[in-house]
Every structure is written in C-alpha cells, then in structure tokens.
Design a protein around this motif. Sequence first.
Motif, PDB file in Angstrom:
ATOM      1  N   LEU A   1       0.704  -1.349  -0.007  1.00 48.54           N
ATOM      2  CA  LEU A   1       0.052   0.012   0.077  1.00 48.54           C
ATOM      3  C   LEU A   1       0.886   1.197  -0.196  1.00 48.54           C
ATOM      4  O   LEU A   1       0.519   2.145  -1.029  1.00 48.54           O
ATOM      5  CB  LEU A   1      -0.988  -0.093   1.242  1.00 48.54           C
ATOM      6  N   LEU A   2       1.948   1.322   0.854  1.00 53.72           N
ATOM      7  CA  LEU A   2       2.731   2.711   0.980  1.00 53.72           C
ATOM      8  C   LEU A   2       3.643   2.671  -0.376  1.00 53.72           C
ATOM      9  O   LEU A   2       3.851   3.873  -0.863  1.00 53.72           O
ATOM     10  CB  LEU A   2       3.604   2.275   1.934  1.00 53.72           C
ATOM     11  N   TRP A   3       3.786   1.570  -0.812  1.00 58.52           N
ATOM     12  CA  TRP A   3       4.549   1.533  -2.178  1.00 58.52           C
ATOM     13  C   TRP A   3       3.663   2.227  -3.349  1.00 58.52           C
ATOM     14  O   TRP A   3       4.174   2.913  -4.018  1.00 58.52           O
ATOM     15  CB  TRP A   3       4.922  -0.011  -2.559  1.00 58.52           C
ATOM     16  N   ARG A   4       2.389   1.938  -3.259  1.00 56.31           N
ATOM     17  CA  ARG A   4       1.526   2.219  -4.100  1.00 56.31           C
ATOM     18  C   ARG A   4       1.246   3.682  -4.305  1.00 56.31           C
ATOM     19  O   ARG A   4       1.331   4.434  -5.018  1.00 56.31           O
ATOM     20  CB  ARG A   4       0.223   1.448  -4.044  1.00 56.31           C
ATOM     21  N   GLU A   5       1.310   4.223  -2.986  1.00 60.22           N
ATOM     22  CA  GLU A   5       0.992   5.538  -2.649  1.00 60.22           C
ATOM     23  C   GLU A   5       2.132   6.472  -2.639  1.00 60.22           C
ATOM     24  O   GLU A   5       2.233   7.662  -3.099  1.00 60.22           O
ATOM     25  CB  GLU A   5       0.459   5.833  -1.283  1.00 60.22           C
ATOM     26  N   THR A   6       3.311   5.813  -2.640  1.00 57.20           N
ATOM     27  CA  THR A   6       4.517   6.924  -2.472  1.00 57.20           C
ATOM     28  C   THR A   6       5.506   6.777  -3.853  1.00 57.20           C
ATOM     29  O   THR A   6       5.810   7.573  -4.218  1.00 57.20           O
ATOM     30  CB  THR A   6       5.678   6.335  -1.182  1.00 57.20           C
ATOM     31  N   PHE A   7       5.655   5.515  -4.087  1.00 60.57           N
ATOM     32  CA  PHE A   7       6.782   5.404  -5.317  1.00 60.57           C
ATOM     33  C   PHE A   7       6.103   5.138  -6.896  1.00 60.57           C
ATOM     34  O   PHE A   7       6.911   5.420  -7.793  1.00 60.57           O
ATOM     35  CB  PHE A   7       7.580   4.172  -5.110  1.00 60.57           C
ATOM     36  N   VAL A   8       5.017   4.389  -6.811  1.00 65.44           N
ATOM     37  CA  VAL A   8       4.406   4.392  -8.132  1.00 65.44           C
ATOM     38  C   VAL A   8       4.049   5.586  -8.697  1.00 65.44           C
ATOM     39  O   VAL A   8       4.203   5.854  -9.785  1.00 65.44           O
ATOM     40  CB  VAL A   8       2.980   3.525  -7.865  1.00 65.44           C
ATOM     41  N   PRO A   9       3.402   6.626  -8.154  1.00 66.60           N
ATOM     42  CA  PRO A   9       3.387   8.242  -8.582  1.00 66.60           C
ATOM     43  C   PRO A   9       4.886   8.644  -9.470  1.00 66.60           C
ATOM     44  O   PRO A   9       4.633   9.551 -10.094  1.00 66.60           O
ATOM     45  CB  PRO A   9       2.908   8.871  -7.739  1.00 66.60           C
ATOM     46  N   VAL A  10       5.878   8.183  -8.710  1.00 65.15           N
ATOM     47  CA  VAL A  10       7.206   8.874  -9.413  1.00 65.15           C
ATOM     48  C   VAL A  10       7.609   7.732 -10.138  1.00 65.15           C
ATOM     49  O   VAL A  10       8.979   7.852 -10.558  1.00 65.15           O
ATOM     50  CB  VAL A  10       8.022   9.222  -8.323  1.00 65.15           C
ATOM     51  N   GLY A  11       6.952   6.645 -10.724  1.00 63.14           N
ATOM     52  CA  GLY A  11       7.653   5.843 -11.909  1.00 63.14           C
ATOM     53  C   GLY A  11       7.897   4.546 -11.421  1.00 63.14           C
ATOM     54  O   GLY A  11       8.456   3.835 -12.242  1.00 63.14           O
ATOM     55  N   ALA A  12       7.643   3.937 -10.090  1.00 65.30           N
ATOM     56  CA  ALA A  12       8.095   2.690  -9.686  1.00 65.30           C
ATOM     57  C   ALA A  12       7.257   1.628 -10.352  1.00 65.30           C
ATOM     58  O   ALA A  12       5.990   2.019 -10.627  1.00 65.30           O
ATOM     59  CB  ALA A  12       8.130   2.490  -8.446  1.00 65.30           C
ATOM     60  N   GLU A  13       7.631   0.557 -10.521  1.00 61.01           N
ATOM     61  CA  GLU A  13       6.762  -0.483 -10.989  1.00 61.01           C
ATOM     62  C   GLU A  13       5.851  -1.015  -9.821  1.00 61.01           C
ATOM     63  O   GLU A  13       6.205  -1.087  -8.902  1.00 61.01           O
ATOM     64  CB  GLU A  13       7.682  -1.690 -11.362  1.00 61.01           C
ATOM     65  N   PRO A  14       4.570  -0.954  -9.993  1.00 56.73           N
ATOM     66  CA  PRO A  14       3.454  -1.638  -8.880  1.00 56.73           C
ATOM     67  C   PRO A  14       3.726  -2.565  -8.540  1.00 56.73           C
ATOM     68  O   PRO A  14       4.381  -3.604  -9.285  1.00 56.73           O
ATOM     69  CB  PRO A  14       2.072  -1.364  -9.861  1.00 56.73           C
ATOM     70  N   LEU A  15       3.330  -3.108  -7.204  1.00 56.49           N
ATOM     71  CA  LEU A  15       3.751  -4.540  -6.655  1.00 56.49           C
ATOM     72  C   LEU A  15       1.996  -5.168  -7.002  1.00 56.49           C
ATOM     73  O   LEU A  15       0.842  -4.495  -6.432  1.00 56.49           O
ATOM     74  CB  LEU A  15       3.623  -4.348  -5.185  1.00 56.49           C
ATOM     75  N   GLY A  16       2.065  -6.407  -7.532  1.00 53.99           N
ATOM     76  CA  GLY A  16       0.750  -7.065  -7.607  1.00 53.99           C
ATOM     77  C   GLY A  16       0.082  -7.532  -6.564  1.00 53.99           C
ATOM     78  O   GLY A  16       0.725  -8.490  -5.905  1.00 53.99           O
ATOM     79  N   LEU A  17      -0.784  -6.655  -5.943  1.00 50.93           N
ATOM     80  CA  LEU A  17      -1.453  -7.252  -4.960  1.00 50.93           C
ATOM     81  C   LEU A  17      -1.948  -8.489  -4.710  1.00 50.93           C
ATOM     82  O   LEU A  17      -1.771  -9.361  -3.612  1.00 50.93           O
ATOM     83  CB  LEU A  17      -2.567  -6.456  -4.268  1.00 50.93           C
ATOM     84  N   SER A  18      -2.617  -9.138  -5.757  1.00 51.12           N
ATOM     85  CA  SER A  18      -3.325 -10.496  -5.469  1.00 51.12           C
ATOM     86  C   SER A  18      -2.039 -11.633  -5.814  1.00 51.12           C
ATOM     87  O   SER A  18      -2.127 -12.592  -5.005  1.00 51.12           O
ATOM     88  CB  SER A  18      -4.224 -10.781  -6.792  1.00 51.12           C
TER      89      SER A  18
END
Lengths: 214, 214
Positions: free
Chosen positions: A174-191
């Motif tokens: 969740l923190l990854w999605r909110e913090t780093f994905v907006p600046v270009g990081a690869e999302p982590l697949g939750l499922s």
Amino acid sequence: MQPGPPKFQRRKEDRPGEIALAALAVFSEKGFAAAKLDEIARRAGVSKGALYLYYETKEDIFHAVVKTAVAPDVAVLRARLEGFPGSFEELLAIFLPALAGILSVSPVAGIGKMVISEGRNFPELARYWHDELVAPMIGLVSGLIARAQERGEVRLGDPRLFAVQLVSPFLMALLWRETFVPVGAEPLGLSTLAAQHLAVMKGGLLTPANGSGS
Amino acid sequence: MQPGPPKFQRRKEDRPGEIALAALAVFSEKGFAAAKLDEIARRAGVSKGALYLYYETKEDIFHAVVKTAVAPDVAVLRARLEGFPGSFEELLAIFLPALAGILSVSPVAGIGKMVISEGRNFPELARYWHDELVAPMIGLVSGLIARAQERGEVRLGDPRLFAVQLVSPFLMALLWRETFVPVGAEPLGLSTLAAQHLAVMKGGLLTPANGSGS
DNA sequence: TGCTAATAACTGACCGGTCAGTTATTAAGA
DNA sequence: TCTTAATAACTGACCGGTCAGTTATTAGCA
C-alpha cells in the motif's frame, strides 16, 4: 431581471455526508495538514463557511471521514474473522486474499497512509485510529493465532509479532503504491503478493503436521 | 562599553555539516513540511539567514541530509550483501538481524518515514529516495533471491515480492514505533521480530531440502 | 391561489497567525 | 582597512477559522 438558476439549494440533510465524502478524497490525496478546507468545500459544492455549519474544526471533519468511510470495512472483516469455523490454514487462505481485496478498493488505504504520515504532528489522529481500529484488529488476529497455537496448528512464538508478519507485506504494498508508483516505480501486484505470501506463511508459520499437507 | 564575548564566530567550513545534522533531527521529528527553518537554524546555532548562505532552498537542505546521514548506512549494507559468500540460508541469518539493528539505530528510520509521509506533496523527495536508495536495494535483494532460486535453494515465485515479504515486517515495526508507540501502544520488539521472522522465512521461503535442515 | 414576512442555510470577504525566503546592516578576521 | 560571514528585521503568500450580509425556502394571511 431574470431569476436565472438559483445560486444554491438548501439541503441540510445531505450536506454532512457530501462534505465527508469530499474530505475523504482530499485527505487521501494530500494528507491532513496539506488538505485545504477551501478545496474540500469546493469539491463538496459548498462554500467554506458552510463546512462550519456542520463541523466544528478540521479534525472534526477527519473523525467523520473515518467513521463513515473506514469503520464499515473493518467491521465486515472483523465479523468474518470472529465467526470463522475452519482450521487456521483455511482461515489464512481466506484472510490474506480478502485483505488484499479490501486494500485494493477501500479508502482504508488512503486514510491509513494519512494517519502514518500525520501521526507525529497530530497525535489525536494517531490515537483515535489506534484505539478504534488498529489495536482491536491486531488483538483479534493475535487471539486467533494464540488459539491455533494451543491446538498445535501454529508454531510457537509471540502471536502479536506473527500478526505483524501476516499483514506487513500488504501495508508495504500500500505504501509503495501511494509513495513510489506515482514517481515511476513498478507497481506491486497485490493479488500475486497475497498468493505468494499465503504459500510462504503456510510453509513457515504452520507446524509441519499442518503446513506441509496442503 | 565591555567588548564581552563575540556575538558569533565565522566558521565557514563547519556550518554546512552542522546545519545538515540539525536538519536531520528536525526533519525526523516533524516531517518535511512541518519542520521549521527557524528551528533548524536555532539547533544549528545560527540564524535563519545563515542557512541561505550554504543552501538554496528547504528541499536543498533535505537532499544534503539524505546524502550525509543515510547513504553511508545503505552503502555498508549493500557491500555486505554483495560480497556474501555463503548459502542463502546463511545470508538470511545475517541479513535479518542486521536490518533490525540498523533500523534501531540509524536515522534511516526517521528519514524513511518522512519520505512516506511527504512523498505525495513533494514528489522530488520520493523520486530521489526511490532512485538513489530503494530501487537499488530492492534490485539487489531480488537478484540474490533469483540466484538462490537458480541454485534450488528458494521456492519459485516473483523475487521482488519475496524481497517485500522479507523486509516488510521491519518497515511495519518502524512505522509502529513512530506512529503508535508515542500515543501509548505497546512497542514491537525488533530483535525478537527478527528472530521469529527468520524462523518463518526459513520454513516458508527455502525449499524443503534447505529449509528443514537447520 | 397569490402575496409577504420570517427563518435559517449558505456565501465570501476578511482577519490573525505562521513561515519560507530576502535584505539592510553589523562585526569578525585577515 | 577591507572583505564577507552572519545577523535580525522584514516581506509576502498562505490558510484555518469568523461573521456580516445574502438568498432559498417556508409559514402566515388574504
């Protein structure tokens, strides 16, 4: 003089809910301190002054947001856990994907991140969130683990720390999605994460008699 | 008129480091937005104007903080991981307690929490932190896991998500300490957590040939 | 049914406090 | 004496909260 469209309507019943909804969005996006009351008012379709007809302060609005938007999800999860009839292994197989699902959809994610962000500067927020939601949930999960330990299903160890191990990957995602994905990081697949975490927890948390047999 | 002690001394060499040190403390305690330049200046023993002799902006000061206070710790960890000669199981037994130790002591903790907190409103901070520290570390750990998978030591699955599973309990413990302990929550024992997490990961992450045999 | 007085939901300009950044001035040190 | 590190007073933008005034809506009356 044309009357034209009215400048506003009087909708006393609906305003509080609409304001809380708008506030949820703004708080989630900006955090508590950076959320501007002007913007909450604008999105709710009222003036800033109208906020103060229904709420005392900015913090008061936040409490309303938590109650209306977060508490229901937690209550559902709680009910599902409390009444679960099967083995701990079966519980895990339900619980981890369910958690992943809730975090994908529910506003819990945004609000939770906000509490982490602003907790230091607004202790009331942290205390409220902890006492109302976090502590009961951790206690519930710890209790389930302790009982599974008594039945010999789960290895020995501090149940509270096991609970942390269970939920922390989702918090991090969740923190990854909110913090780093907006600046270009690869999302982590939750499922995928849920499935993989389930496999590892089965292997490492359950006792050999239970864990290996699936 | 007594001359008395001088009102200030000219110490051009030392000021930047002292300012960065003071800024580290204030940023860690308050977060980026709530950290006041007046307070950083006061703790560094200078006036606010002096800050601007050595740094351009508030964000500029933050970058200095990261470089001087955080990067060294990460470099050490990185070096230890890269040159590790033993099996993956041995690596885990070193890596997890080491991580717990670093988080207990290093300012990485406070700064890391700050990045999570302020990332949304200050994307430059998040991007810098991600590109310089997080992405390389995740890549490094993922690479180690992937190689261990090729050797048959670790179960199949996305190495990046395994890396998340490995480090997330420590991240959660850190956030717990920073967010909920100040409002009365029971602390999570970092070293106990490391030991327990190590046991679970050995059982769940390693393949049976490797994991059961310790 | 139409007209008007009374009510209260709502507006938006404003205020006081805060804080990043600027600058006129001073004095340390060579 | 001259350079410049350092200060301290200052500016201007921002924002939570206030309140005097405006307008939609209802109630009373013919």
